[in-house]
Design a protein around this motif. Structure first.
Motif, short mmCIF file in Angstrom:
data_model
loop_
_atom_site.label_atom_id
_atom_site.label_comp_id
_atom_site.label_asym_id
_atom_site.label_seq_id
_atom_site.Cartn_x
_atom_site.Cartn_y
_atom_site.Cartn_z
N VAL A 351 -1.55 -4.69 -16.54
CA VAL A 351 -0.87 -4.57 -15.25
C VAL A 351 -0.13 -5.87 -14.94
CG1 VAL A 351 -1.16 -3.98 -12.82
CG2 VAL A 351 -2.87 -3.24 -14.46
N PHE A 352 1.07 -5.71 -14.39
CA PHE A 352 1.85 -6.83 -13.88
C PHE A 352 2.14 -6.58 -12.40
CE2 PHE A 352 3.07 -6.12 -18.27
CZ PHE A 352 3.01 -7.39 -18.83
N ASN A 385 1.67 -0.88 -13.94
CA ASN A 385 0.69 -0.56 -14.98
C ASN A 385 1.40 -0.02 -16.22
OD1 ASN A 385 -2.14 1.78 -15.13
ND2 ASN A 385 -1.73 -0.06 -16.32
N GLY A 419 -1.36 -10.77 -13.61
CA GLY A 419 -1.79 -9.38 -13.73
C GLY A 419 -3.20 -9.25 -14.25
N SER A 420 -3.49 -8.09 -14.86
CA SER A 420 -4.85 -7.80 -15.30
C SER A 420 -4.83 -7.24 -16.73
CB SER A 420 -5.49 -6.78 -14.35
OG SER A 420 -6.76 -6.38 -14.83
N THR A 422 -6.60 -4.82 -17.62
CA THR A 422 -6.77 -3.37 -17.57
C THR A 422 -6.55 -2.82 -16.16
OG1 THR A 422 -8.31 -1.52 -17.88
CG2 THR A 422 -9.31 -3.68 -17.45
N GLY A 423 -5.70 -1.81 -16.09
CA GLY A 423 -5.42 -1.18 -14.81
C GLY A 423 -6.16 0.13 -14.62
#
Lengths: 468, 468
Positions: A351-352, A385, A419-420, A422-423
């Motif tokens: 995810v951004f 995502n 970001g992450s 994992t979304g």
């Protein structure tokens, strides 16, 4: 990270098997080799068989199973449909696997309070069909919605295209019954929109990937079913214009119910797969859906089309629901189409913050090129995502090694933009080695201590999320 | 439960005071008697002064304050505006009170990603004004929104009338910086709609009433500002018809942005207070607001009016925003109007699953009658959140004793319907004795162990939520 990490595997001793059979009857305690294989994997295709599979039908049976296993030091892994992409339901340490296929009932649909009470094994699609018949709506729509289960959705805090407008699974879970290590049930949450008594254990449990306890019942929040929806397809020759379009749509005060994209490789994969009439030379295709009041969306879809055109896209508004359905069919064909590109699909779901996508997407592709890997990007551009897929031959050790490096760079790219890793898919076993990239040692320490509160012996879905 | 429970009060020794002054300068470490009194209470009017008040300006200063206090065994209580109704910001054990009045900055409004980064001391209304100027919207609207702070809103998971459509504070917090007992900062969440890596510590912290750590920064989710809104007032002569109206509105697929009610005593209190032209003989007045696309709400408000009329109400649709504003003025006058009824207001905020309200509201009134207490009921009927107010003379021990019994019965009524002892106000000290009514010993034990993970010495906002 996509090869199985072999750890110590704990067998289930005969006395425990006997006790499980006494509780459940012979027919619901499976331990022959074929059964064990059938419950050994998820969508990652990593295989690690349990020693025993149990099929409870009631909450009380789950309590008894957990109590005896925990006392005897046997790992317990809960499993919905095994549709996860990170190995969350894989019994890494063997032991007992609890499958919820026989706890698949919709216990109640309460129209007056707009809630549904369900068992964890109910299939998401079946629930959605049932509530839509009553004019209600359960928005979360992971790609696997036709076979995944609500219990798994809660464990992973599942998303989907509609989440850009409606939020993720977390926003639709009001109450949970969870069997904890002692065999006791904790009942968390209330069937009301507001409830602030005590710590929010419900949301701590949502997304915990089954590592804190075993869900046995959930109360879901439902909303009125949107009265109508409209879809527009927009074809772009450059990525920057797509980013600008997304910004402009939200700036116009429009909250789309889906805002999906596929890149050139994805478009071509879909065309190779099924001839949907998508332009193979397009850089990006955007699908935008709005839903709600029929008059309002009539205006909104025209506004969306105008915004896409202003940003240089070739635009097509679906005139009928059938036409819209056809546009979405191409999007849905993506997963099987991409799978055909090679033996092994490595499907990451980084995810951004969405404004960085126009800059991040070309950099993602660069990573694919750098490691000489087939890469396909698509996903939920409205919420940032991105499904970054590397299509590799999993039997080629060199390609696997390159893919591992590439995935690591993909995560670093996402984290670099705030970001992450994992979304939607969760951490499970495949992303466990990357937890420390997203979290500081202090943050990891707190998560581990919380794990310990719920699971002092580390037997509840062990080996996941780097929390052991 | 509304008299202060005096506990051991821990003074701040001179060496710590000196160190605090070294960190913050003399002017931001307050310990004279007047200052201590000013920070000793909240909206409950319970008074328990801290030994020292500190006014940090930066995250680093908060880290240093927490570190030294924790090492020295001194209780730390965070405070926003002190507008809480359950004593959450009252320094029960003395020690150091951290006031966030000098950490009140809006650090960033990022229009492209529809997020705002803020310090905890920013006033909710000021944030709302700032984002609305940019066409964005921060929905949570507790009654105290003109002076309460975002930090306090997060600690209590604040609600408000708009939450029936838009959800509570929890739904709008994406990231938190929290100083934990070691002085370390944990950064939880991501500025993205989706993020499922690790346990959801952000939502564990939201609503934790400042008992797990001290918030120093938050990222808020914003949505497009609704383009228009419409209000209808409906006057009812019986309660059952109100309940049917609420059911019918949701059944029609309408999601009102506010759905508020006031009962006869509330109506009369407002009329005594300000002459708003409300009918004194009405049993209930309902205010319904819809917002969104101008064309859509034009239809919806007519539909709402039709539903109210069908259920026997006398209906008035506000023709202009000014007219609507006048209707809402009467609703907003409720709090001060009710306060005039007696010396002490006991404001409870129980929740029922909304379909039970027609049955529960008369039973609520019976409790008031049984204990011969002035009782006023109003609140958010759309989400089942009722403000049950007993207006008593707090100096009359007999009346206080009766009110204590009445409040207990009110909580039992809510829990009997599967509701909650608090929908918005939190537990703090006033509802702490009732935690065990809502939670089982096993559930309490888990909450206490989580408290211990974050606060092993029980010094972070101690004495709250029955978790010591």
């Amino acid at each position: 990270m996509f090869k199985a990490i072999q750890t110590e595997r704990i067998p289930v001793p005969d006395n425990v098997k006997k006790e499980l059979k006494r509780i459940l009857g012979d027919g619901r305690v499976l331990d022959d080799e074929v059964d064990k294989m059938l419950y050994s994997y998820d969508a990652t295709r990593i295989k690690m068989p349990p020693d025993v599979v149990v099929l409870p039908q009631t909450e009380e049976e789950v309590q008894k199973i957990v109590k005896i296993c925990y006392e005897e030091g046997i790992p317990i892994t809960p499993r919905g449909a095994g549709s996860g992409y990170t190995g969350g339901s894989i019994p890494v340490k063997g032991g007992v696997l609890i499958s919820f296929e026989m706890m698949d009932k919709i216990l109640e649909i309460d129209e007056d309070n707009a809630i549904a009470r369900v068992q964890p094994g109910v299939i998401t699609y079946r629930l959605q069909q049932a509530v839509e018949k009553k004019g209600l709506f359960y928005p979360p729509d992971p790609a696997s919605y036709k076979f995944c289960t609500i219990g798994g959705n809660i464990a992973e805090n599942a998303g989907g295209p509609r989440c850009v407008k409606y939020g993720v699974t977390r926003e639709y879970i009001m109450e949970l019954n969870t069997v904890i290590h002692t065999g006791d049930i904790i009942h968390t949450g209330r069937p009301t929109l507001k409830d602030v008594a005590g710590y929010d254990l419900t949301r701590l449990l949502i997304g915990s990937e089954g590592t804190l306890g075993i869900f046995t019942e959930a109360t879901l929040k439902l909303i009125p079913k949107p009265k109508a929806k409209k879809t527009v397809k927009a074809i772009y020759m450059d990525i920057a214009s797509v980013g600008q379009t997304v910004k402009d749509i939200f700036k116009a005060g429009i909250s789309p119910s889906a805002l999906e994209f596929m890149d050139k490789l994805a478009i071509n994969a879909v065309e190779d797969f099924g001839h949907y009439g998508l332009p193979r030379d397009a850089e990006v295709i955007l699908l935008v859906e709005v839903d709600g009041n029929p008059k309002a969306i009539e205006d909104e879809i025209l506004e969306v089309a105008r915004i896409c055109e202003k940003n240089g896209a070739k635009v097509e508004i679906a005139k009928t629901n059938q036409e819209a359905e056809k546009l979405w069919e191409a999007r849905r064909a993506l997963s099987p189409a991409v799978a055909k590109l090679n033996r092994t699909k490595i499907n990451e779901d980084i995810v951004f913050p969405r404004s960085y996508l126009p800059e991040a997407l070309p950099r993602l592709r660069e990573i694919g090129k750098k490691y000489n890997l087939k890469m396909v990007n698509f996903g939920h551009i409205g919420d940032g995502n991105v499904h970054a897929n590397f299509m590799i031959n999993g039997l080629d050790p060199d390609e696997v090694a390159r893919a591992e490096k590439a995935v690591e760079e993909v995560f670093e790219l996402a984290l670099g933009y705030g970001g992450s890793i994992t979304g939607e898919h969760g951490v499970g076993i495949t992303k466990a080695p990357f937890m420390r990239k997203q979290f500081s040692p202090v943050e990891m320490d707190i998560m581990r201590k919380i794990k310990r509160v719920f699971d002092p012996k580390d037997l509840i879905n062990p080996g996941k999320m780097d929390l052991d």
